[in-house]
Design an enzyme around this catalytic site. Sequence first.
Site, PDB file in Angstrom:
ATOM      1  N   LYS A  50      44.881 157.890  79.522  1.00 17.80           N
ATOM      2  CA  LYS A  50      43.369 157.881  79.522  1.00 17.80           C
ATOM      3  C   LYS A  50      42.534 156.496  79.986  1.00 17.80           C
ATOM      4  O   LYS A  50      43.046 155.478  80.307  1.00 17.80           O
ATOM      5  CB  LYS A  50      42.889 157.901  77.817  1.00 17.80           C
ATOM      6  CG  LYS A  50      43.612 159.309  77.157  1.00 17.80           C
ATOM      7  CD  LYS A  50      43.191 159.672  75.961  1.00 17.80           C
ATOM      8  CE  LYS A  50      43.694 160.960  75.203  1.00 17.80           C
ATOM      9  NZ  LYS A  50      42.847 161.258  73.939  1.00 17.80           N
ATOM     10  N   TYR A  97      40.077 170.679  77.330  1.00 19.69           N
ATOM     11  CA  TYR A  97      39.838 170.311  75.638  1.00 19.69           C
ATOM     12  C   TYR A  97      39.264 171.538  74.849  1.00 19.69           C
ATOM     13  O   TYR A  97      38.554 171.490  73.817  1.00 19.69           O
ATOM     14  CB  TYR A  97      39.059 169.218  75.183  1.00 19.69           C
ATOM     15  CG  TYR A  97      40.067 167.884  75.296  1.00 19.69           C
ATOM     16  CD1 TYR A  97      41.224 167.620  74.713  1.00 19.69           C
ATOM     17  CD2 TYR A  97      39.735 166.940  76.412  1.00 19.69           C
ATOM     18  CE1 TYR A  97      41.863 166.523  75.026  1.00 19.69           C
ATOM     19  CE2 TYR A  97      40.359 165.657  76.550  1.00 19.69           C
ATOM     20  CZ  TYR A  97      41.422 165.611  75.610  1.00 19.69           C
ATOM     21  OH  TYR A  97      42.262 164.402  75.751  1.00 19.69           O
ATOM     22  N   ARG A 137      55.664 162.752  71.568  1.00 21.04           N
ATOM     23  CA  ARG A 137      54.783 162.596  70.390  1.00 21.04           C
ATOM     24  C   ARG A 137      55.188 161.372  69.654  1.00 21.04           C
ATOM     25  O   ARG A 137      54.545 160.621  69.205  1.00 21.04           O
ATOM     26  CB  ARG A 137      54.847 163.684  69.628  1.00 21.04           C
ATOM     27  CG  ARG A 137      54.012 165.023  70.496  1.00 21.04           C
ATOM     28  CD  ARG A 137      54.032 166.426  69.692  1.00 21.04           C
ATOM     29  NE  ARG A 137      53.370 166.125  68.471  1.00 21.04           N
ATOM     30  CZ  ARG A 137      51.953 166.012  68.154  1.00 21.04           C
ATOM     31  NH1 ARG A 137      51.287 166.086  69.227  1.00 21.04           N
ATOM     32  NH2 ARG A 137      51.786 165.953  67.290  1.00 21.04           N
ATOM     33  N   THR A 187      47.686 159.883  66.321  1.00 23.41           N
ATOM     34  CA  THR A 187      46.489 159.996  67.155  1.00 23.41           C
ATOM     35  C   THR A 187      45.532 158.855  66.930  1.00 23.41           C
ATOM     36  O   THR A 187      44.764 158.220  67.622  1.00 23.41           O
ATOM     37  CB  THR A 187      45.662 161.523  66.772  1.00 23.41           C
ATOM     38  OG1 THR A 187      46.556 162.556  66.948  1.00 23.41           O
ATOM     39  CG2 THR A 187      44.384 161.488  67.610  1.00 23.41           C
ATOM     40  N   ARG A 204      50.291 153.735  71.204  1.00 25.22           N
ATOM     41  CA  ARG A 204      48.883 153.728  70.766  1.00 25.22           C
ATOM     42  C   ARG A 204      48.845 152.483  69.733  1.00 25.22           C
ATOM     43  O   ARG A 204      47.538 151.881  69.889  1.00 25.22           O
ATOM     44  CB  ARG A 204      48.545 155.157  70.013  1.00 25.22           C
ATOM     45  CG  ARG A 204      48.113 156.345  70.809  1.00 25.22           C
ATOM     46  CD  ARG A 204      48.257 157.642  69.917  1.00 25.22           C
ATOM     47  NE  ARG A 204      47.679 158.665  71.082  1.00 25.22           N
ATOM     48  CZ  ARG A 204      47.743 159.946  70.759  1.00 25.22           C
ATOM     49  NH1 ARG A 204      48.556 160.093  69.630  1.00 25.22           N
ATOM     50  NH2 ARG A 204      47.417 160.806  71.591  1.00 25.22           N
ATOM     51  N   ASN A 250      42.236 156.294  72.770  1.00 26.85           N
ATOM     52  CA  ASN A 250      43.685 156.068  72.141  1.00 26.85           C
ATOM     53  C   ASN A 250      44.803 156.179  73.046  1.00 26.85           C
ATOM     54  O   ASN A 250      45.684 156.653  72.838  1.00 26.85           O
ATOM     55  CB  ASN A 250      43.964 157.234  71.053  1.00 26.85           C
ATOM     56  CG  ASN A 250      44.023 158.747  71.400  1.00 26.85           C
ATOM     57  OD1 ASN A 250      43.519 159.120  72.580  1.00 26.85           O
ATOM     58  ND2 ASN A 250      44.245 159.815  70.679  1.00 26.85           N
ATOM     59  N   HIS A 256      47.102 161.070  75.708  1.00 31.38           N
ATOM     60  CA  HIS A 256      47.150 162.376  75.430  1.00 31.38           C
ATOM     61  C   HIS A 256      48.594 162.894  75.622  1.00 31.38           C
ATOM     62  O   HIS A 256      49.325 162.756  76.607  1.00 31.38           O
ATOM     63  CB  HIS A 256      46.219 163.197  76.114  1.00 31.38           C
ATOM     64  CG  HIS A 256      46.526 164.800  75.862  1.00 31.38           C
ATOM     65  ND1 HIS A 256      46.351 165.251  74.789  1.00 31.38           N
ATOM     66  CD2 HIS A 256      47.293 165.637  76.581  1.00 31.38           C
ATOM     67  CE1 HIS A 256      46.603 166.724  74.678  1.00 31.38           C
ATOM     68  NE2 HIS A 256      47.304 166.873  75.747  1.00 31.38           N
ATOM     69  N   GLU A 288      49.151 173.232  79.593  1.00 30.92           N
ATOM     70  CA  GLU A 288      48.384 171.977  80.206  1.00 30.92           C
ATOM     71  C   GLU A 288      48.926 171.485  81.456  1.00 30.92           C
ATOM     72  O   GLU A 288      48.040 170.939  82.616  1.00 30.92           O
ATOM     73  CB  GLU A 288      48.724 170.851  79.153  1.00 30.92           C
ATOM     74  CG  GLU A 288      47.903 171.057  77.852  1.00 30.92           C
ATOM     75  CD  GLU A 288      48.052 170.105  76.603  1.00 30.92           C
ATOM     76  OE1 GLU A 288      47.507 170.177  75.685  1.00 30.92           O
ATOM     77  OE2 GLU A 288      49.007 169.171  76.923  1.00 30.92           O
TER      78      GLU A 288
HETATM   79  P1  CMP Z   1      44.020 163.961  72.431  1.00 28.33           P
HETATM   80  O1  CMP Z   1      45.540 164.202  71.993  1.00 28.33           O
HETATM   81  O2  CMP Z   1      43.772 163.764  73.660  1.00 28.33           O
HETATM   82  O3  CMP Z   1      43.402 165.437  71.903  1.00 28.33           O
HETATM   83  C1  CMP Z   1      41.826 165.546  71.153  1.00 28.33           C
HETATM   84  C2  CMP Z   1      41.454 164.308  71.201  1.00 28.33           C
HETATM   85  O4  CMP Z   1      40.255 164.135  70.574  1.00 28.33           O
HETATM   86  C3  CMP Z   1      42.452 163.227  70.585  1.00 28.33           C
HETATM   87  O5  CMP Z   1      43.517 162.848  71.524  1.00 28.33           O
HETATM   88  C4  CMP Z   1      41.572 162.278  70.145  1.00 28.33           C
HETATM   89  O6  CMP Z   1      41.659 161.096  70.950  1.00 28.33           O
HETATM   90  C5  CMP Z   1      40.312 162.570  70.261  1.00 28.33           C
HETATM   91  N1  CMP Z   1      39.678 162.601  68.850  1.00 28.33           N
HETATM   92  C6  CMP Z   1      40.207 163.108  67.520  1.00 28.33           C
HETATM   93  N2  CMP Z   1      39.275 162.807  66.674  1.00 28.33           N
HETATM   94  C7  CMP Z   1      38.160 162.240  67.144  1.00 28.33           C
HETATM   95  C8  CMP Z   1      37.182 161.475  66.462  1.00 28.33           C
HETATM   96  N3  CMP Z   1      37.012 161.402  65.114  1.00 28.33           N
HETATM   97  N4  CMP Z   1      36.317 160.918  67.150  1.00 28.33           N
HETATM   98  C9  CMP Z   1      36.637 160.959  68.684  1.00 28.33           C
HETATM   99  N5  CMP Z   1      37.340 161.298  69.352  1.00 28.33           N
HETATM  100  C10 CMP Z   1      38.447 162.088  68.571  1.00 28.33           C
END
Ligand code: CMP
Length: 141
Positions: free
Chosen positions: A10, A50, A86, A92, A103, A113, A116, A127
Amino acid sequence: AIEKTFSIIKPNSTLDNNIGNIIAHFEKNGLRIAGAKFAKLSKEKAEGFYIEHKERPFFGELVNFMTSGPVMLMVLEGENAVMKNRELMGATNPANAAEGTIRKLYAKSVGENSVHGSDSATAAEREIAYFFERSELTNRF
Ligand code: CMP
């Protein structure tokens, strides 16, 4: 079984010069790159990726962040690649991520974070197809 999974490094991590560190982490832990592109996502491309989060309160913030700078789009392959990826990423929210995970090492917040990763084999298939042509992927196993 040997699987493919999808990974994005990211914008916070491309900005922080952690592309190499994150790829090294994958390579040291049994995943190899089967396809890769360095790109800046359009709003439309990020929203489509997304789409399942469209109704979430953080959707706008998520799309803004994912289009804020370049990303590294990758197909990773290896034994049990979806689960392995994962595990290597960690939770996450970096506040909950285990020591030594990507992470924990590199993420700033639940939004920024660092990576993905596909959460299932079905998601991985969608994807990968969303970003890559078959001809852009290697098959070394
Ligand atoms: P990702 O695996 O890219 O898939 C969805 C993303 O949403 C997740 O990683 C997070 O980075 C993001 N995400 C989840 N919860 C929140 C949140 N509360 N605020 C901002 N981003 C979020």
